[in-house]
Design a protein around this motif. Structure first.
Motif, PDB file in Angstrom:
ATOM      1  N   SER A 232       0.825  -1.205   0.000  1.00 42.11           N
ATOM      2  CA  SER A 232       0.000   0.000   0.000  1.00 42.11           C
ATOM      3  C   SER A 232       0.860   1.257   0.000  1.00 42.11           C
ATOM      4  N   LEU A 233       1.917   1.260   0.815  1.00 40.89           N
ATOM      5  CA  LEU A 233       2.824   2.408   0.843  1.00 40.89           C
ATOM      6  C   LEU A 233       3.471   2.643  -0.514  1.00 40.89           C
ATOM      7  N   LYS A 234       3.886   1.551  -1.153  1.00 37.49           N
ATOM      8  CA  LYS A 234       4.514   1.670  -2.470  1.00 37.49           C
ATOM      9  C   LYS A 234       3.527   2.206  -3.500  1.00 37.49           C
ATOM     10  N   ASP A 235       2.288   1.695  -3.474  1.00 37.36           N
ATOM     11  CA  ASP A 235       1.274   2.154  -4.428  1.00 37.36           C
ATOM     12  C   ASP A 235       0.999   3.643  -4.252  1.00 37.36           C
ATOM     13  N   HIS A 236       0.879   4.083  -2.996  1.00 40.56           N
ATOM     14  CA  HIS A 236       0.612   5.486  -2.744  1.00 40.56           C
ATOM     15  C   HIS A 236       1.811   6.357  -3.122  1.00 40.56           C
ATOM     16  N   TYR A 237       3.012   5.863  -2.851  1.00 37.75           N
ATOM     17  CA  TYR A 237       4.225   6.606  -3.226  1.00 37.75           C
ATOM     18  C   TYR A 237       4.268   6.829  -4.730  1.00 37.75           C
TER      19      TYR A 237
ATOM     20  N   VAL B 261       1.535   9.381  -5.792  1.00 35.68           N
ATOM     21  CA  VAL B 261       1.893  10.763  -5.466  1.00 35.68           C
ATOM     22  C   VAL B 261       3.017  11.259  -6.366  1.00 35.68           C
ATOM     23  N   SER B 262       3.950  10.361  -6.712  1.00 41.69           N
ATOM     24  CA  SER B 262       5.086  10.764  -7.554  1.00 41.69           C
ATOM     25  C   SER B 262       4.648  11.184  -8.950  1.00 41.69           C
ATOM     26  N   LYS B 263       3.456  10.754  -9.374  1.00 44.12           N
ATOM     27  CA  LYS B 263       2.967  11.082 -10.713  1.00 44.12           C
ATOM     28  C   LYS B 263       2.101  12.340 -10.734  1.00 44.12           C
ATOM     29  N   MET B 264       1.918  12.970  -9.576  1.00 42.61           N
ATOM     30  CA  MET B 264       1.109  14.182  -9.528  1.00 42.61           C
ATOM     31  C   MET B 264       1.776  15.302 -10.311  1.00 42.61           C
TER      32      MET B 264
ATOM     33  N   HIS C 282       4.063  18.189  -1.055  1.00 44.09           N
ATOM     34  CA  HIS C 282       4.299  17.020  -1.914  1.00 44.09           C
ATOM     35  C   HIS C 282       5.579  16.306  -1.503  1.00 44.09           C
ATOM     36  N   ARG C 283       6.630  17.070  -1.269  1.00 45.19           N
ATOM     37  CA  ARG C 283       7.913  16.472  -0.885  1.00 45.19           C
ATOM     38  C   ARG C 283       7.802  15.775   0.469  1.00 45.19           C
ATOM     39  N   ASN C 284       7.132  16.420   1.427  1.00 45.50           N
ATOM     40  CA  ASN C 284       6.974  15.809   2.753  1.00 45.50           C
ATOM     41  C   ASN C 284       6.167  14.516   2.684  1.00 45.50           C
ATOM     42  N   LEU C 285       5.122  14.500   1.843  1.00 47.61           N
ATOM     43  CA  LEU C 285       4.300  13.300   1.708  1.00 47.61           C
ATOM     44  C   LEU C 285       5.097  12.159   1.086  1.00 47.61           C
ATOM     45  N   MET C 286       5.892  12.467   0.058  1.00 45.53           N
ATOM     46  CA  MET C 286       6.742  11.455  -0.567  1.00 45.53           C
ATOM     47  C   MET C 286       7.715  10.865   0.449  1.00 45.53           C
TER      48      MET C 286
END
Length: 229
Positions: A47-52, A55-58, A211-215
């Protein structure tokens, strides 16, 4: 929540759960607990990988520069200090920013609508050489206006550790000042370039920092879980 995630995992990969049950039929309760822990960690890591990746594609906001009189503080995206600085005569003006969501509780009527950043809070310091204190403004910044919430005298950043601060007087409530003084203080800060013209840059800057903090959060939580597996 965890039970639901495990149930979803069993529907997606039933053979894993079947194999797990078979292998654990003759094992001790400790090995069952270990197997359950591995399964939960696996689900969480996925799940963490999927969300990462999501978010990286935003799409980042359009690149916007600050007004020409200001310079961006090096390393500001990775720190919690000032974002912008400039000189005005012999004064040094520094601007720190945070979004409303970091101050007001979630669900407040003042929350930014639809997840947008339509209101920012600024900490503005006006410092002079030879002075141990600076003039500090707490402001609300909007796309078309800037409002002052408070004005106080504070120790300069480099003097904070050297000065003991008992309960300090932070000045009168800004709205209790007469209109003439309030207008004069607005003019004072506007002369130093602190006004609504800062909003486009600071809005984009806060988006990038969030965005950076979330990544980083997804990445480092994943590293911690993986190392503890």
């Amino acid at each position: 929540m965890i039970r639901r995630m495990i149930a979803e995992e069993s529907l997606r990969y039933p053979w894993r759960m079947i194999a797990s049950r078979r292998s654990s039929s003759g094992s001790s309760s400790s090995s069952s607990s270990a197997a359950a822990s591995v399964a939960v960690n696996s689900i969480l890591l996925r799940s963490l990988k999927d969300h990462y990746l999501q978010v990286s594609k935003m799409t980042p906001p359009p690149k916007v520069g600050p007004p020409s009189s200001f310079t961006i503080v090096k390393g500001a995206l990775d720190g919690s200090g000032p974002v912008l600085k400039r000189t005005y005569g012999n004064e040094e003006i520094s601007v720190s920013v945070m979004r409303l969501a970091n101050i007001m509780p979630e669900g407040s009527e003042n929350d930014d609508e639809n997840g947008g950043i339509n209101q920012l809070f600024l900490h503005v310091d006006v410092a002079k050489p030879g002075q141990t204190k600076s003039l500090h403004f707490l402001c609300g910044l909007y796309p078309d206006a800037l409002g002052i919430h408070s004005v106080s005298m504070r120790p300069k950043a480099e003097n904070l550790e050297a000065i003991e601060l008992p309960s300090t007087y932070n000045g009168p409530v800004f709205q209790d000042l007469d209109e003439r003084m309030r207008d004069a203080l607005h003019h004072y800060i506007d002369e130093r370039g602190v006004n609504e013209l800062l909003f486009p840059f600071l809005q984009a800057w806060v988006y990038l920092k969030d965005h950076r903090n979330l990544m980083r959060w997804f990445k480092f939580v994943g590293i911690f879980i993986n190392e503890s597996s």
